[in-house]
Design a protein around this motif. Structure first.
Motif, PDB file in Angstrom:
ATOM      1  N   ILE A 338     -10.015  -1.937 -20.294  1.00  0.00           N
ATOM      2  CA  ILE A 338     -10.971  -0.943 -19.786  1.00  0.00           C
ATOM      3  C   ILE A 338     -10.555  -0.479 -18.393  1.00  0.00           C
ATOM      4  O   ILE A 338     -10.563   0.726 -18.095  1.00  0.00           O
ATOM      5  CB  ILE A 338     -12.397  -1.533 -19.772  1.00  0.00           C
ATOM      6  CG1 ILE A 338     -12.879  -1.777 -21.206  1.00  0.00           C
ATOM      7  CG2 ILE A 338     -13.364  -0.616 -19.023  1.00  0.00           C
ATOM      8  CD1 ILE A 338     -14.186  -2.540 -21.301  1.00  0.00           C
ATOM      9  N   LEU A 339     -10.163  -1.412 -17.544  1.00  0.00           N
ATOM     10  CA  LEU A 339      -9.746  -1.053 -16.190  1.00  0.00           C
ATOM     11  C   LEU A 339      -8.456  -0.242 -16.210  1.00  0.00           C
ATOM     12  O   LEU A 339      -8.286   0.691 -15.409  1.00  0.00           O
ATOM     13  CB  LEU A 339      -9.578  -2.317 -15.350  1.00  0.00           C
ATOM     14  CG  LEU A 339     -10.866  -3.121 -15.071  1.00  0.00           C
ATOM     15  CD1 LEU A 339     -10.547  -4.394 -14.292  1.00  0.00           C
ATOM     16  CD2 LEU A 339     -11.879  -2.267 -14.307  1.00  0.00           C
ATOM     17  N   ARG A 340      -7.529  -0.584 -17.117  1.00  0.00           N
ATOM     18  CA  ARG A 340      -6.293   0.203 -17.232  1.00  0.00           C
ATOM     19  C   ARG A 340      -6.600   1.625 -17.679  1.00  0.00           C
ATOM     20  O   ARG A 340      -6.028   2.601 -17.179  1.00  0.00           O
ATOM     21  CB  ARG A 340      -5.334  -0.463 -18.232  1.00  0.00           C
ATOM     22  CG  ARG A 340      -4.595  -1.662 -17.685  1.00  0.00           C
ATOM     23  CD  ARG A 340      -3.339  -1.969 -18.492  1.00  0.00           C
ATOM     24  NE  ARG A 340      -3.592  -2.482 -19.818  1.00  0.00           N
ATOM     25  CZ  ARG A 340      -3.280  -1.845 -20.942  1.00  0.00           C
ATOM     26  NH1 ARG A 340      -2.738  -0.636 -20.895  1.00  0.00           N
ATOM     27  NH2 ARG A 340      -3.525  -2.396 -22.120  1.00  0.00           N
ATOM     28  N   ALA A 341      -7.511   1.741 -18.657  1.00  0.00           N
ATOM     29  CA  ALA A 341      -7.882   3.073 -19.136  1.00  0.00           C
ATOM     30  C   ALA A 341      -8.515   3.893 -18.018  1.00  0.00           C
ATOM     31  O   ALA A 341      -8.251   5.102 -17.886  1.00  0.00           O
ATOM     32  CB  ALA A 341      -8.849   2.941 -20.313  1.00  0.00           C
ATOM     33  N   ASN A 342      -9.312   3.247 -17.201  1.00  0.00           N
ATOM     34  CA  ASN A 342     -10.020   3.960 -16.126  1.00  0.00           C
ATOM     35  C   ASN A 342      -9.056   4.572 -15.105  1.00  0.00           C
ATOM     36  O   ASN A 342      -9.422   5.507 -14.382  1.00  0.00           O
ATOM     37  CB  ASN A 342     -10.996   3.012 -15.434  1.00  0.00           C
ATOM     38  CG  ASN A 342     -11.981   3.737 -14.541  1.00  0.00           C
ATOM     39  OD1 ASN A 342     -12.516   4.786 -14.914  1.00  0.00           O
ATOM     40  ND2 ASN A 342     -12.247   3.187 -13.366  1.00  0.00           N
ATOM     41  N   LYS A 343      -7.852   4.059 -15.056  1.00  0.00           N
ATOM     42  CA  LYS A 343      -6.857   4.597 -14.136  1.00  0.00           C
ATOM     43  C   LYS A 343      -6.172   5.851 -14.694  1.00  0.00           C
ATOM     44  O   LYS A 343      -5.327   6.445 -14.018  1.00  0.00           O
ATOM     45  CB  LYS A 343      -5.799   3.539 -13.827  1.00  0.00           C
ATOM     46  CG  LYS A 343      -6.342   2.337 -13.050  1.00  0.00           C
ATOM     47  CD  LYS A 343      -5.242   1.303 -12.806  1.00  0.00           C
ATOM     48  CE  LYS A 343      -5.781   0.095 -12.039  1.00  0.00           C
ATOM     49  NZ  LYS A 343      -4.724  -0.929 -11.825  1.00  0.00           N
ATOM     50  N   GLN A 344      -6.541   6.240 -15.922  1.00  0.00           N
ATOM     51  CA  GLN A 344      -5.896   7.380 -16.574  1.00  0.00           C
ATOM     52  C   GLN A 344      -6.764   8.643 -16.534  1.00  0.00           C
ATOM     53  O   GLN A 344      -6.616   9.538 -17.364  1.00  0.00           O
ATOM     54  CB  GLN A 344      -5.583   7.025 -18.038  1.00  0.00           C
ATOM     55  CG  GLN A 344      -4.632   5.846 -18.180  1.00  0.00           C
ATOM     56  CD  GLN A 344      -4.407   5.446 -19.636  1.00  0.00           C
ATOM     57  OE1 GLN A 344      -5.000   5.999 -20.560  1.00  0.00           O
ATOM     58  NE2 GLN A 344      -3.526   4.477 -19.843  1.00  0.00           N
ATOM     59  N   GLN A 345      -7.656   8.720 -15.555  1.00  0.00           N
ATOM     60  CA  GLN A 345      -8.556   9.874 -15.471  1.00  0.00           C
ATOM     61  C   GLN A 345      -7.804  11.195 -15.304  1.00  0.00           C
ATOM     62  O   GLN A 345      -8.224  12.233 -15.835  1.00  0.00           O
ATOM     63  CB  GLN A 345      -9.537   9.684 -14.299  1.00  0.00           C
ATOM     64  CG  GLN A 345     -10.432   8.455 -14.392  1.00  0.00           C
ATOM     65  CD  GLN A 345     -11.458   8.553 -15.495  1.00  0.00           C
ATOM     66  OE1 GLN A 345     -11.780   9.645 -15.963  1.00  0.00           O
ATOM     67  NE2 GLN A 345     -11.980   7.417 -15.928  1.00  0.00           N
TER      68      GLN A 345
END
Length: 376
Positions: A338-345
């Protein structure tokens, strides 16, 4: 121009891939839609008894003429079938066939259907093949029924095998499903997406949490969700809010006990973009099982069309977009995904552009060519 008789789920609920495709085909083809004839016998449970009651009421309300729903949009002629959900009995199958043919032939005569093509999304409709003077028949396989929860696998498997031998064309939504069939006329037709609906900016709904990052999921909250993993993630990320939209069909007590987890209930399909667009991360938190291995979830492309970053457990369909999705590695906590995905904004436009040419209209255009060939 071919006329279509479709055996699918009940028309009008959250749209399946069959409903999406047929909705576009109705612009050029007349359609009789036969509501669900079931995939298993009912059990003595509240949900099954409620379902039986709803089906009985639908049949009782039915007039001699099949219903044409009133709407500004084009809708099919809808038949609520009078059938008994006991498909393992040859006697019941013969009775169901007789009852279905009576209603369908009446609709064919009233509507003046010609050049009929059968579209079957359910193996339990196999007995209709060859009974309606159809030009051709199509089996649209959108799920692996052998692994699907809520299906009588012992009964449905041989029905599907019988169906695969009889139809003129098999359409599957994934390579995994294609491997099930030896019929040489098997074609992969991946799911599409209502791109304009999910990509157009929306206003944030009032019932979403404020002032905190949100990880969200919409769809059936069923046993194929990894609820233990999700509970661990919510505990590991106390500053995040976890939002779930959909009917609850499994035990979620471990999640309901957490203060940062919210179950909002079901929402109409056209409201889903307003939720997913305002999540920080959209989740695909599935268990690894036979059903998920074969699935090609509609929400994957809908999430991408919304532009929202995605955190997913590994399964074949999501691997096709592995450069755009944060996919869980072996032994990696899902909270880190989830945190990795959040860095892909910042990659929002890339995600959207990738599926902009995968609309349901595009899929229907591909399908139109196949139907025209079959109707000759």
């Amino acid at each position: 121009m071919a006329d279509l008789i479709v055996f699918g789920e009940d028309w009008g609920g959250l749209p399946s891939s069959t409903q999406h495709l047929i909705s576009h085909l109705m612009k050029r083809h007349r359609v009789i839609w036969v509501n669900s004839i079931g995939m298993r016998s009912p059990r003595l449970s509240f949900s099954d008894m409620k379902r039986v009651y709803q089906k009985i009421m639908a049949m009782l309300k039915r007039s001699d003429k099949p219903s044409q729903q009133s709407s500004e949009q084009i809708t099919p002629i809808i038949i609520n079938p009078k059938v008994l959900p006991f498909h393992s009995s040859k006697l019941i199958r013969q009775l169901n066939k007789r009852l279905l043919l009576r209603d369908i032939n009446r609709a064919i005569e009233q509507e003046g259907f010609e050049k009929v093509i059968l579209w079957l999304s359910l193996p339990t409709a196999v007995d209709m093949i060859g009974s309606l003077s159809e030009r051709a028949s199509i089996y649209y396989c959108g799920d692996d029924f052998e692994g699907l929860d809520g299906v009588d696998h012992k009964t449905v498997k041989p029905l599907e095998q019988e169906l695969a031998k009889k139809v003129d064309l098999i359409l599957v939504v994934s390579k995994t499903l294609a491997r099930k069939f030896t019929n040489p006329n098997t074609i992969i037709l991946p799911h599409g997406v209502d791109y304009p609906l999910f990509s157009s900016p929306t206003i944030k709904p009032h019932d979403l949490p404020e002032n905190a990052p949100i990880a969200g999921f919409y769809g059936s909250i069923s046993p194929w969700l990894d609820t233990d993993m999700l509970a661990q993630s919510a505990i590991a990320l106390p500053s995040w809010q976890f939002v779930f939209i959909g009917d609850i069909k499994t035990n979620v007590s471990s999640l309901q006990a957490l203060p940062n987890v919210h179950f909002l209930g079901p929402r109409p399909h056209n409201q889903l973009p307003s939720y997913v667009q305002h999540w920080n991360v959209a989740m695909l938190p599935f268990l690894g099982n036979k059903q998920i291995e074969a699935c090609n979830p509609l929400k994957l492309r809908e999430y991408l069309a919304s532009g929202t970053p995605i955190a997913a457990t590994p399964f074949p369909a999501v691997r096709e977009y592995e450069n755009l999705v944060a996919i869980q590695s072996p032994k990696e906590p899902f909270s880190r995904v989830i945190l990795r995905a959040n860095k892909q904004q910042k990659e929002k436009s890339i995600r959207q552009d990738t599926v902009s040419n995968e609309s349901w209209q595009h899929r229907a255009t591909q399908l139109e060519a196949l139907i025209n060939h079959l109707s000759r």
